[in-house]
Design a protein around this motif. Structure first.
Motif, PDB file in Angstrom:
ATOM      1  N   HIS A  70       2.919   0.696   1.749  1.00 52.21           N
ATOM      2  CA  HIS A  70       3.391  -0.627   2.005  1.00 52.21           C
ATOM      3  C   HIS A  70       4.356  -1.335   2.252  1.00 52.21           C
ATOM      4  CE1 HIS A  70       0.037  -4.088   0.933  1.00 52.21           C
ATOM      5  NE2 HIS A  70       1.250  -4.785   1.703  1.00 52.21           N
ATOM      6  N   HIS A  72       5.755  -3.451   6.176  1.00 59.55           N
ATOM      7  CA  HIS A  72       5.059  -4.296   6.753  1.00 59.55           C
ATOM      8  C   HIS A  72       6.078  -4.444   8.526  1.00 59.55           C
ATOM      9  CE1 HIS A  72       1.330  -5.783   5.420  1.00 59.55           C
ATOM     10  NE2 HIS A  72       2.310  -5.947   4.440  1.00 59.55           N
ATOM     11  N   GLY A 115       1.115  -1.437   6.351  1.00 57.33           N
ATOM     12  CA  GLY A 115       0.390  -2.902   5.112  1.00 57.33           C
ATOM     13  C   GLY A 115      -0.358  -3.668   5.924  1.00 57.33           C
ATOM     14  N   LYS A 193      -6.405  -2.352   6.816  1.00 58.56           N
ATOM     15  CA  LYS A 193      -6.748  -3.060   6.196  1.00 58.56           C
ATOM     16  C   LYS A 193      -6.526  -4.304   6.373  1.00 58.56           C
ATOM     17  CE  LYS A 193      -3.031  -5.648   2.970  1.00 58.56           C
ATOM     18  NZ  LYS A 193      -1.829  -6.178   3.598  1.00 58.56           N
ATOM     19  N   ASP A 327       5.786  -5.008   0.128  1.00 58.85           N
ATOM     20  CA  ASP A 327       5.581  -5.655   0.950  1.00 58.85           C
ATOM     21  C   ASP A 327       6.543  -6.260   1.353  1.00 58.85           C
ATOM     22  OD1 ASP A 327       2.835  -7.038   1.880  1.00 58.85           O
ATOM     23  OD2 ASP A 327       2.271  -6.909  -0.649  1.00 58.85           O
TER      24      ASP A 327
HETATM   25 ZN   LIG Z   1       1.399  -6.477   2.141  1.00 61.12          ZN
END
Ligand SMILES: [Zn+2]
Length: 420
Positions: A70, A72, A115, A193, A327
């Motif tokens: 996940h 970014h 993500g 997503k 995240d």
């Molecule tokens: Zn996220």
């Protein structure tokens, strides 16, 4: 991505193969033309010429490269959700994202599933990495995310007269959901997503018990995405949001915070992986206030941390699959600290290091749909390897310290670590 040519012997270390099997002491891994041709005890190793290229693992560990499930790349260590969108122009965020991708590789992450990304940066980042222009994990890009109007990711009030052009496609109804997916198809993404639910970060209108998309919208996303051979995942905290996602045909669940018995049963039946991303919650509680996070938001994160940890334990215990992704990219969870997720699952959630390592390698590759290529140290797979001067099975924290990395390899090419 280019692979190395010739033969390399990796020796003098234990082998943690990523399948969850106990480590094999004094192992050899032999790589030929970028692929693993032997992995096991030194005793059964094929005989090789004396002058073969070799890597000394220094009594440490030979393991699969980690998979961030996940990721970014365009989150640039922001202190507020709002900064994720148009604080900086796309040109600058692209440079930041390239830097973040290089950092992830240096941290031992040889693959990552996005993500969500500002604009389409992760799609082009994947191309640059695959062509050897940039260093970074093998990427499964997501591009822009999809959220219902007024949902978690639609934070600009109308009087500001700006939408959410960069980060999300805002939809009202199944027709707009379909058209958003069709845009993404043309963008070249792999994972759609979505935002079925809110989050503790937005307690006023979109907290973690709020739904941000209807079932009909989610179903339309899945039908359109699957038609074009894309996969779908979603930010799912509320119980009903998780159920909606599983019933709509989602291919993965992010967070899965308040999963109930029905949800768990469906998740197992459809064998859908879940990526809890829990260290983010912990870090929000511990360090959020020093970045201006309100007590209300912190209290929400306490609730989602407890719920998420319990759900993760239940899923794994029941035979489900967990991916390790976190995240990362907020001020309190900066890029480069990805392996804290693994430590957190050992020290606070109660998984064993071998379980966590399997989640962070084999399951990650499965989520990316590439488990026949990487994720374990097995014959035939690409030599996407991490060689560590230490033992993550007895001390998982060693993976947080990249000074301990002897080599990070993709396709047998050393890209980072002391030997790079
Ligand atoms: Zn996220």
């Amino acid at each position: 991505m280019k692979t190395c040519s010739g033969v390399t012997l990796i020796r003098n270390g234990q082998l943690v193969d990523g399948t969850g099997s106990p480590p094999i002491p004094n192992a050899h891994v032999v790589v030929r033309d970028g692929r693993i041709v032997y992995a096991g005890s030194a005793i059964g190793s094929p005989s090789l010429p004396n002058d073969v290229a070799s890597i000394d693992a220094n009594g440490g560990t030979i393991m699969p490269g980690l998979v961030e499930a996940h990721y970014h790349p365009t989150y640039f260590n922001v202190a507020a959700l709002e900064d994720l969108d148009i604080k900086y122009p796309v040109e600058y965020v692209t440079l930041l994202a390239a830097n973040n991708a290089k950092l992830a590789l240096e941290c031992g992450y040889t693959a990552a599933r996005s993500g969500g990304s500002l604009f389409n940066i992760d799609v082009w980042l994947r191309k640059a990495i695959e062509e050897g222009i940039m260093l970074g994990p093998r990427l499964a890009p997501s591009g822009r995310e999809i959220c219902g109007v007024g949902g978690l990711m639609d934070w600009n009030p109308d009087y500001r007269r700006i939408g959410m052009e960069g980060l999300v496609l805002l939809i009202n109804g199944p027709d707009e959901a379909r058209s958003a997916v069709r845009k993404l198809v043309k963008d070249g993404i792999e994972w759609v997503k979505t935002y079925p639910t809110g989050d503790a970060a937005a307690p006023d209108t979109n907290d973690h018990h709020t739904l941000c998309m209807t079932f009909e919208e989610m179903h339309a996303v899945v039908a359109t995405a699957h038609n074009h051979k894309l996969k779908v995942t979603g930010h799912c905290r509320a119980t009903q949001g998780i159920l909606n996602a599983l019933k709509a045909g989602y291919d993965a669940i992010e967070h899965g915070t308040f999963i109930d018995d029905e949800g768990l049963e469906l998740l197992l039946k459809r064998d859908v992986p879940c990526v809890p991303a829990l260290q983010f919650e912990y870090a929000s509680i511990e360090f959020g206030p020093s970045f201006g996070m309100s007590q209300r938001v912190v209290d929400g994160h306490k609730e989602t941390l407890e719920g998420g940890a319990e759900s993760a334990r239940r899923i794994l215990k029941a035979g489900g699959r967990l991916g390790m992704g976190g995240d990362y990219g907020f001020a309190w969870t900066p890029h480069g600290t990805y392996a804290k997720e693994l430590t957190f699952f050992v020290e606070h959630v109660g998984l064993t290091p071998l379980e966590v390592l399997k989640c962070a390698t084999k399951t990650g590759a499965e989520i990316m749909g590439r488990s026949d290529e990487f994720g374990t140290v097995e014959v035939g797979k690409l030599a996407d390897l991490l060689i560590v001067d230490g033992d993550p099975v007895s001390d998982i924290r060693v993976l947080e310290d990249r000074k301990k990395f002897i080599a990070v390899m993709q396709g047998g090419v050393i890209k980072a670590g002391k030997l790079a």
